[in-house]
Design a protein around this motif. Structure first.
Motif, PDB file in Angstrom:
ATOM      1  N   LEU A 192       0.925  -1.088  -0.147  1.00  0.00           N
ATOM      2  CA  LEU A 192       0.074   0.135  -0.035  1.00  0.00           C
ATOM      3  C   LEU A 192       0.793   1.287   0.043  1.00  0.00           C
ATOM      4  O   LEU A 192       0.704   2.277  -0.707  1.00  0.00           O
ATOM      5  N   LEU A 197      -1.323   4.250  -1.610  1.00  0.00           N
ATOM      6  CA  LEU A 197      -2.554   4.375  -1.209  1.00  0.00           C
ATOM      7  C   LEU A 197      -2.785   4.365   0.301  1.00  0.00           C
ATOM      8  O   LEU A 197      -1.784   3.966   0.971  1.00  0.00           O
ATOM      9  N   SER A 200      -4.983   2.471   5.787  1.00  0.00           N
ATOM     10  CA  SER A 200      -6.119   1.837   6.248  1.00  0.00           C
ATOM     11  C   SER A 200      -6.823   0.909   5.517  1.00  0.00           C
ATOM     12  O   SER A 200      -7.683  -0.052   5.977  1.00  0.00           O
ATOM     13  N   TRP A 201      -6.651   1.071   4.362  1.00  0.00           N
ATOM     14  CA  TRP A 201      -7.141  -0.130   3.360  1.00  0.00           C
ATOM     15  C   TRP A 201      -6.756  -1.566   3.992  1.00  0.00           C
ATOM     16  O   TRP A 201      -7.532  -2.712   3.510  1.00  0.00           O
ATOM     17  N   ILE A 204      -9.659  -3.412   5.176  1.00  0.00           N
ATOM     18  CA  ILE A 204     -10.729  -4.088   4.059  1.00  0.00           C
ATOM     19  C   ILE A 204     -10.031  -5.189   3.520  1.00  0.00           C
ATOM     20  O   ILE A 204     -11.076  -5.983   3.136  1.00  0.00           O
ATOM     21  N   LEU A 205      -8.784  -5.377   3.429  1.00  0.00           N
ATOM     22  CA  LEU A 205      -8.281  -6.375   2.918  1.00  0.00           C
ATOM     23  C   LEU A 205      -8.402  -7.784   3.645  1.00  0.00           C
ATOM     24  O   LEU A 205      -8.143  -9.092   3.169  1.00  0.00           O
ATOM     25  N   ARG A 211     -12.366  -7.873  -0.314  1.00  0.00           N
ATOM     26  CA  ARG A 211     -11.081  -7.847  -0.502  1.00  0.00           C
ATOM     27  C   ARG A 211     -10.537  -7.694  -1.982  1.00  0.00           C
ATOM     28  O   ARG A 211      -9.628  -6.932  -2.219  1.00  0.00           O
ATOM     29  N   TRP A 214     -10.267  -4.605  -3.865  1.00  0.00           N
ATOM     30  CA  TRP A 214      -9.351  -3.351  -3.384  1.00  0.00           C
ATOM     31  C   TRP A 214      -8.032  -4.165  -3.738  1.00  0.00           C
ATOM     32  O   TRP A 214      -7.208  -3.196  -4.197  1.00  0.00           O
ATOM     33  N   LYS A 217      -7.562  -2.981  -7.438  1.00  0.00           N
ATOM     34  CA  LYS A 217      -7.115  -1.411  -7.378  1.00  0.00           C
ATOM     35  C   LYS A 217      -5.524  -1.340  -7.063  1.00  0.00           C
ATOM     36  O   LYS A 217      -4.777  -0.603  -7.747  1.00  0.00           O
TER      37      LYS A 217
END
Length: 250
Positions: A192, A197, A200-201, A204-205, A211, A214, A217
């Motif tokens: 990340l 990016l 904090s993602w 979500i992973l 996931r 994301w 992306k």
């Protein structure tokens, strides 16, 4: 042409290594071979494999050639084992008739299908039957040794190494500590950061299915950074052990 000489050099090393293994099989009891030494031999082959990937990376081979090498490596090992096994079978004094063998010992004895510790017949189905057998037995018996059997099954093991080597090089090329690629969660955080990016993602992973979007992306951004066709991001998301290598083998 340099990568061809590299392959020939590693082929000679593999033949010599398998020759040494067959000599040891004449001395070491079969049960010890299957338990302790089989994993040691696998680790040594893995080191050869990683060194080969490193040489191919150094010679800037294309992704297709690197993928072909991964696919051919376990088959090549079995071909060498069969050739040497048919020679050494005449010097085989060992018997493996212990009907009480369980777990991986029993599987290996069954697949060998004779009383000799040497591989004498080529079987491509081994690469499919072995991991399927381990999965079935792991869930039916809950015996942990079958999980290790699955992990060390040829294609699962070598594609896992292929993926980790590719991720290692991605970190290295982006001036990050490449050894972080081996640490779960930390490696995703580092990716990340490479992609610039939000960190904090990472939360979500951890969500199943969600996931994947994301990760797509993230992989799309990695393709952009490495000047790789961004359509590859789909395959990197669905089959990362194979297609992450496209970032380093252009």
């Amino acid at each position: 042409m340099k990568h061809k000489s590299t392959i020939i050099k590693f082929l000679i090393i593999l033949v010599l290594f398998e020759l040494i293994i067959n000599v040891l099989k004449l001395i070491i009891p079969a049960q010890i071979q299957y338990l302790e030494f089989s994993y040691i031999f696998t680790v040594v082959r893995a080191i050869f494999f990683i060194l080969l990937l490193k040489e191919l990376y150094k010679h800037k081979v294309k992704f297709g050639f690197a993928l072909l090498t991964v696919l051919a490596f376990p088959i090549l090992i079995q071909i060498i084992q069969v050739c040497l096994g048919n020679i050494f079978i005449h010097f085989c004094p060992q018997q493996t008739n212990d009907i009480g063998n369980q777990g991986l010992i029993g599987l290996l004895n069954e697949m060998q299908n004779n009383d000799c510790p040497f591989v004498t017949q080529f079987s491509f189905l081994f690469y499919i039957e072995y991991p399927v057998f381990c999965i079935k037995q792991f869930f039916s018996t809950n015996e942990f040794s079958y999980f290790w059997g699955l992990l060390f099954s040829p294609y699962v093991f070598y594609f896992f190494l292929f993926f980790k080597f590719s991720l290692f090089k991605v970190f290295e090329e982006n001036n990050r500590n490449p050894y972080l690629s081996f640490i779960p969660v930390v490696n995703n955080i580092t990716i990340l950061k490479i992609c610039k990016l939000p960190v904090s993602w990472i939360f979500i992973l951890f969500i199943p299915f969600v996931r994947l979007f994301w990760f797509y992306k993230i992989n799309k951004r990695l393709c952009e950074i490495h000047n790789t066709n961004q359509s590859n991001a789909i395959w990197m998301t669905l089959i990362p052990p194979i297609f992450y290598a496209k970032l380093v083998y252009k």
